[in-house]
Design an enzyme around this catalytic site. Sequence first.
Site, short mmCIF file in Angstrom:
data_model
loop_
_atom_site.label_atom_id
_atom_site.label_comp_id
_atom_site.label_asym_id
_atom_site.label_seq_id
_atom_site.Cartn_x
_atom_site.Cartn_y
_atom_site.Cartn_z
N CYS A 37 -36.79 24.65 -26.30
CA CYS A 37 -36.13 23.27 -26.52
C CYS A 37 -36.70 22.73 -27.91
CB CYS A 37 -36.43 22.33 -25.43
SG CYS A 37 -38.19 22.36 -24.99
N ASP A 264 -52.62 26.03 -29.92
CA ASP A 264 -52.14 26.45 -28.92
C ASP A 264 -50.71 27.16 -29.10
OD1 ASP A 264 -51.02 23.86 -28.82
OD2 ASP A 264 -50.86 23.79 -26.80
MG MG Z 1 -49.62 22.40 -29.55
#
Ligand code: MG
Length: 374
Positions: A37, A264
């Site tokens: 998305c 991440d």
């Molecule tokens: Mg991140």
Amino acid sequence: MSEKKRQKTERAPFDPVRHGLRADFRLTRFTKLKGWCKVPQEELLKLLAGLGSSLNISDGESLGAGLDCCVIPTRHEGISLVQTTDFFYPLVDDPYDQGRIACANVLSDLYAMGVTDCDNLLMLLGISTDLSKPERDVVTPLMMEGFRDCAEEAGTSVNGGQSVLNPWFIIGGVASSVCAKNEYIMPYNAVPGDVLVLTKALGTQIAVNAHQWIEQSETYQKIADVITKEGVRKAYESASASMSRLNRIGATLMRKYGAHGATDVTGFGLLGHAQNLAKCQKESVDFIIHSLPIIAGMSDTAKIAAKKIFDFKLHEGFSAETSGGLLIVLPKEKAGAFCQEIEELEGMPGWIIGDVTSGNHTAKIADDARVIEA
Ligand code: MG
């Protein structure tokens, strides 16, 4: 084992019938985009420029909108606010698991900064108007319970947020941490000779999509040569468990082992996030990725899907992940111990997947990169 952990382990998978819903009720039908998305990266950077805020590094103490969290010095000496937000659409069919995944995903950006404690969490919820009232009454509380339990496991709690009705289901939140200088790690201190460590396997996007294909026999036939339905189910379960897992232990170990930075792996895929991280480094370095740990069965599935269904660009490093692992820059001599300790504490391995070399602020996947079936 704590009572909470016991409950989580023993919780039965979501069965719509047991909750009085139709057997074919699937949460993932209440959205069109699953694990996919993100606004395209180039488009996003243009939009962010319009905010007028700094995209990356300024004076070594603050960090703007371009990376995982903003780090903003407050008016209180030595105290910074580290903050992030994220939300997305359901990509698994178990509402409780979906709640956990959304929470783990929001907190993950704090963990990528080496922050281990979240001071406040807000929840953002869009309840799909396509759900009937009985469906809403089953799904929404379960999703909120999953979100809350995950927050509790992270040592924080939900204090506020917003809920609206919306055509698609949406779940996410805002995570904030008030930090002293030694409680976070700026992401830009990689030096040549460092290595890259990844703490979760890749392939969540392909696993959740393949799980839908096994209910569409024509689509499943296109991948049937390389994976059984049982194989897809296993990959889906491992993806779901991986996405529900907090990156908190990874963050604790980043501090213990002196990480030089991290991010991440989420919507832009491994290489997208590696490129972002490489761009913001103070030293002129490149990141060369030599290994791709991929959820078992998903490497072959991605290859055949690329030819016959859709190319997720998994091996090119651009397949979106949800609540993916930490990509951490570590001194080479510390990386082995980091991987060993994370496996001891989490029961899941970490992998050394790349090298930091002198270069030009770019990241790439080596031509001879090897796939590790995880
Ligand atoms: Mg991140």
